[in-house]
Design an enzyme around this catalytic site. Structure first.
Site, PDB file in Angstrom:
ATOM      1  CG  PHE A 176      -0.259   0.110   2.545  1.00  0.00           C
ATOM      2  CD1 PHE A 176      -0.017   1.339   3.125  1.00  0.00           C
ATOM      3  CD2 PHE A 176       0.143  -1.035   3.216  1.00  0.00           C
ATOM      4  CE1 PHE A 176       0.617   1.436   4.365  1.00  0.00           C
ATOM      5  CE2 PHE A 176       0.767  -0.956   4.446  1.00  0.00           C
ATOM      6  CZ  PHE A 176       1.012   0.280   5.016  1.00  0.00           C
ATOM      7  CB  CYS A 177       1.820   3.835  -1.670  1.00  0.00           C
ATOM      8  SG  CYS A 177       0.902   3.722  -3.220  1.00  0.00           S
ATOM      9  CB  THR A 178       0.006   8.436  -0.443  1.00  0.00           C
ATOM     10  OG1 THR A 178       1.149   8.440   0.404  1.00  0.00           O
ATOM     11  CG2 THR A 178      -0.917   9.584  -0.068  1.00  0.00           C
ATOM     12  CB  CYS A 183       1.380  -0.142  -3.713  1.00  0.00           C
ATOM     13  SG  CYS A 183      -0.154   0.747  -3.805  1.00  0.00           S
ATOM     14  CB  ILE A 205      -3.388   5.567   2.696  1.00  0.00           C
ATOM     15  CG1 ILE A 205      -2.284   4.511   2.794  1.00  0.00           C
ATOM     16  CG2 ILE A 205      -3.843   5.986   4.087  1.00  0.00           C
ATOM     17  CD1 ILE A 205      -0.938   5.080   3.217  1.00  0.00           C
TER      18      ILE A 205
END
Length: 303
Positions: A176-178, A183, A205
């Site tokens: 996961f990432c922002t 990702c 996120i």
């Protein structure tokens, strides 16, 4: 005061003419008074823009008029004040810098998992959950039980993966990432290396914080964002972090109470890493920013 809209979006698609697109996109956004950062590369587009809802949507519709971007989707969040000082439309080698040749997320990436299904996936003890963001982002918030690679830039992630993810063991990996872009590229790297079960959080996120109620959330802390809001929490409410203008790290209440904290000049993390000459330059820059802000407030009261 009119509430502003912040839109974040990206798309991996071949844009061989990205250099000729730059002035057209820039002219459109300037005409609409849309600000932010738009990165263009042969592999696609990556952007966060803000303005009135009408102007932001019009700018996105302009981008979608290109058949290669016709299915562009975006994530929205509100802002009380303009989170960008200006517009920057930049040409890059990569829209997110990994530094590995031959990675094509448009053709080879992990399996999308919606925000609503993410909790079930990362609660599985057989799944290795990896936060692909930088260390200063992870510091202020992450998912329960996730692995922090401890990287300072995204370009360090491939080497970390090489050292810590065993292809032979065929682990189930969730990343996961922002907003999803990092990702998506890192899952493509794992897939290309031969890992079969690779998943990533669709929309990142930000989509999770927008869609998943706080009482059901496995997210802890706040999410760092790359604009003047600095951080957001559940419901994409603006957080209480401030950016250190010297080292660009997010600062919470404890950091701002440090004797080494000077607004716009230094914090406990960077105070000993900068010279007195640098601190004086930072102090002058902050004085100019404060002066400009006072001028804007004065102009606003005169309208």
């Amino acid at each position: 005061m009119t509430e502003l809209l912040v839109a974040t979006f990206y798309k991996f698609t071949i844009l061989k003419d990205h250099a000729t697109l730059q002035p057209k996109i820039e002219a459109c956004c300037l005409d609409l008074d849309v600000r932010g950062i738009i990165l263009l590369a042969e592999e696609g587009i990556n952007a966060t823009i803000s303005g009135t809802r009408e102007s932001v949507i019009e700018a996105i519709e302009f981008l979608k008029s290109d058949p290669r971007l016709s299915d562009l989707t975006w994530k929205e969040s509100p802002a009380r004040t303009q989170p960008f000082r200006k517009l920057r439309v930049r040409l890059k080698k990569e829209i997110v810098t990994m530094g590995v040749e031959g990675i094509d997320p448009a053709q080879l990436a992990g399996t999308y998992v919606s925000a609503e299904d993410w909790n079930d996936l990362i609660s599985d003890p057989d799944v290795v959950v990896i936060d692909t963001r930088n260390d200063y982002e992870v510091e202020i918030g992450t998912f329960q039980g996730s692995v922090d690679p401890g990287i300072s830039t995204f370009g360090e992630l491939p080497e970390w993966i090489k050292r810590n993810v065993s292809i032979e063991k065929q682990p189930k990996v969730a990343m996961f990432c922002t907003g999803g872009i990092r990702c998506e590229k890192s899952t493509a790297l794992l897939k290309q290396a031969g890992v079969r079960e690779v998943y990533h959080l669709e929309g990142g996120i930000l989509k999770y914080l927008e869609n998943v109620p706080e009482h059901e959330s496995l997210w802890e802390g706040q999410c760092f964002v790359f604009d003047e809001r600095v951080s957001v929490g559940h419901g994409l409410e603006v957080g209480d972090y401030e950016l250190c203008r010297a080292c660009r790290d997010p600062l919470g209440k404890d950091e701002k109470s440090s004797p080494n904290y000077r607004r716009g000049v230094s914090c406990s993390k960077c105070h000993d890493r900068t010279t007195e000459d640098q601190k004086e330059r930072f102090a002058e820059r902050q004085r100019q920013l404060d002066l400009a802000e006072r001028r804007r407030e004065t102009e606003g009261t005169e309208q």
